[in-house]
Design an enzyme around this catalytic site. Structure first.
Site, PDB file in Angstrom:
ATOM      1  N   LYS A  98      15.635 -26.551 -13.480  1.00 32.32           N
ATOM      2  CA  LYS A  98      15.105 -25.349 -14.131  1.00 32.32           C
ATOM      3  C   LYS A  98      13.996 -25.756 -15.122  1.00 32.32           C
ATOM      4  O   LYS A  98      13.167 -26.588 -14.781  1.00 32.32           O
ATOM      5  CB  LYS A  98      16.228 -24.547 -14.781  1.00 32.32           C
ATOM      6  CG  LYS A  98      17.359 -24.268 -13.776  1.00 32.32           C
ATOM      7  CD  LYS A  98      18.436 -23.383 -14.329  1.00 32.32           C
ATOM      8  CE  LYS A  98      19.539 -23.201 -13.287  1.00 32.32           C
ATOM      9  NZ  LYS A  98      20.569 -22.244 -13.732  1.00 32.32           N
ATOM     10  N   GLU A 107      25.153 -18.387  -4.786  1.00 32.65           N
ATOM     11  CA  GLU A 107      25.251 -18.588  -6.226  1.00 32.65           C
ATOM     12  C   GLU A 107      25.484 -17.238  -6.902  1.00 32.65           C
ATOM     13  O   GLU A 107      24.552 -16.482  -7.154  1.00 32.65           O
ATOM     14  CB  GLU A 107      24.011 -19.273  -6.789  1.00 32.65           C
ATOM     15  CG  GLU A 107      22.677 -18.751  -6.259  1.00 32.65           C
ATOM     16  CD  GLU A 107      21.521 -19.167  -7.137  1.00 32.65           C
ATOM     17  OE1 GLU A 107      21.604 -20.228  -7.754  1.00 32.65           O
ATOM     18  OE2 GLU A 107      20.553 -18.402  -7.225  1.00 32.65           O
ATOM     19  N   GLY A 122      24.733 -20.708 -15.275  1.00 33.17           N
ATOM     20  CA  GLY A 122      24.479 -21.040 -16.667  1.00 33.17           C
ATOM     21  C   GLY A 122      25.467 -20.463 -17.657  1.00 33.17           C
ATOM     22  O   GLY A 122      25.221 -20.477 -18.858  1.00 33.17           O
ATOM     23  N   SER A 151      27.537 -23.263 -12.236  1.00 31.71           N
ATOM     24  CA  SER A 151      28.308 -24.078 -13.188  1.00 31.71           C
ATOM     25  C   SER A 151      29.088 -25.194 -12.495  1.00 31.71           C
ATOM     26  O   SER A 151      30.237 -25.486 -12.844  1.00 31.71           O
ATOM     27  CB  SER A 151      29.238 -23.190 -14.020  1.00 31.71           C
ATOM     28  OG  SER A 151      28.491 -22.246 -14.770  1.00 31.71           O
TER      29      SER A 151
END
Length: 270
Positions: free
Chosen positions: A11, A179, A185, A229
């Site tokens: 990211k 996802e 996150g 995560s």
């Protein structure tokens, strides 16, 4: 033994110096690890790192100096036009020129923060395939959609929009990443059972669309990752599920030590 894909999406993290340290440490430690080297050489393991655009060339230079089969470089995004008046965009040929073999498409943050639509994502997927890049197509539901029992509906819409017009071989060339947005996150991870349920549904959709025999070995050519995560503590339990072929890793991938720990846990699962 299924092939495992471990993809690290940095990211907006790691500048030039941090990228240099990461790739030097990663390649050095992998070269000293006989188990990882063996899995890479036998194509049972594939590792790809997705740095920010400004750090791509540093990673490419180090990988070129420390050639190791099975370790790749990818772009976090790419535009569907080759050139033109598209301020701030990066074309897919530019990514290839920088040393990328893979590209993320439709990441949840691109969809929900940057407003990317299913139609735009479809154009990017077609362009990536046209230019010979391996697309990593992301899909998944928000927390409100999950709580409203819309998970499968969202997955079906996003996948069928993406595959429209694709051939069986193009479906196989694409890597698919489930996802759930509520796990990106946040520190919250879908349970292995929840992740498997979604990935299994996605595999069925893809195999049905591509006329791929889901009961035979052909379905193993459709590769589906889980992202949300992921870390060393949970990656093995996720990979034990039959329809999860790997992981799209966020924050736990930005240091070489953390990424290597995930690789070790993945290879020693079960």
């Amino acid at each position: 033994m299924k092939k495992i894909f471990l993809f690290g999406n940095w990211k907006m993290n790691n500048g030039l110096e941090e990228t240099k340290i990461f790739f030097k440490d990663l390649t050095a430690q992998i070269c000293e690890d006989a188990v990882i080297c063996d899995q890479l050489e036998r194509s049972f393991l594939e590792v790809c790192i997705f740095p920010p655009f400004t750090s791509l060339y540093v990673g490419a230079e180090i990988l070129a100096q420390n050639v190791k089969k099975g370790i790749f470089l990818g772009g976090q995004n790419g535009f569907y036009e080759d050139k033109g008046a598209f301020t701030g965009e990066i074309s897919l040929p530019m990514l290839k020129e920088t040393g990328c073999s893979h590209v993320l498409i439709g990441h949840s943050e691109r969809r929900h923060i940057m407003g990317e639509t299913d139609d735009l994502i479809h154009k990017k997927l077609q362009a990536a395939l046209h230019h010979g890049l391996t697309p990593v197509l992301c899909f998944g539901e928000t927390l409100s959609e999950r709580e409203s029992d819309l998970t499968f509906e969202v997955i079906e819409r996003q996948i069928l929009k993406a595959v429209n017009g694709l051939t069986k071989e193009e479906i196989k060339k694409t890597i698919w990443a489930y996802e759930p947005v509520w796990a990106i996150g946040t520190g919250r991870t879908a349970s292995p059972e929840n992740a498997e349920e979604a990935c299994s549904y996605a595999r069925t959709l893809l195999c049905n669309y591509g006329n791929i025999d889901i009961e035979g070995e052909g379905h193993r050519d459709v590769h589906i990752l889980y992202g949300g995560s992921v870390k060393a503590a949970n990656v093995a339990s996720l990979l034990e599920e039959p329809d999860i072929d790997g992981a799209l890793i966020g924050g736990a991938s930005i240091t070489a030590d953390s990424m290597l720990e995930i690789i070790h846990e993945s290879l020693h699962r079960g």
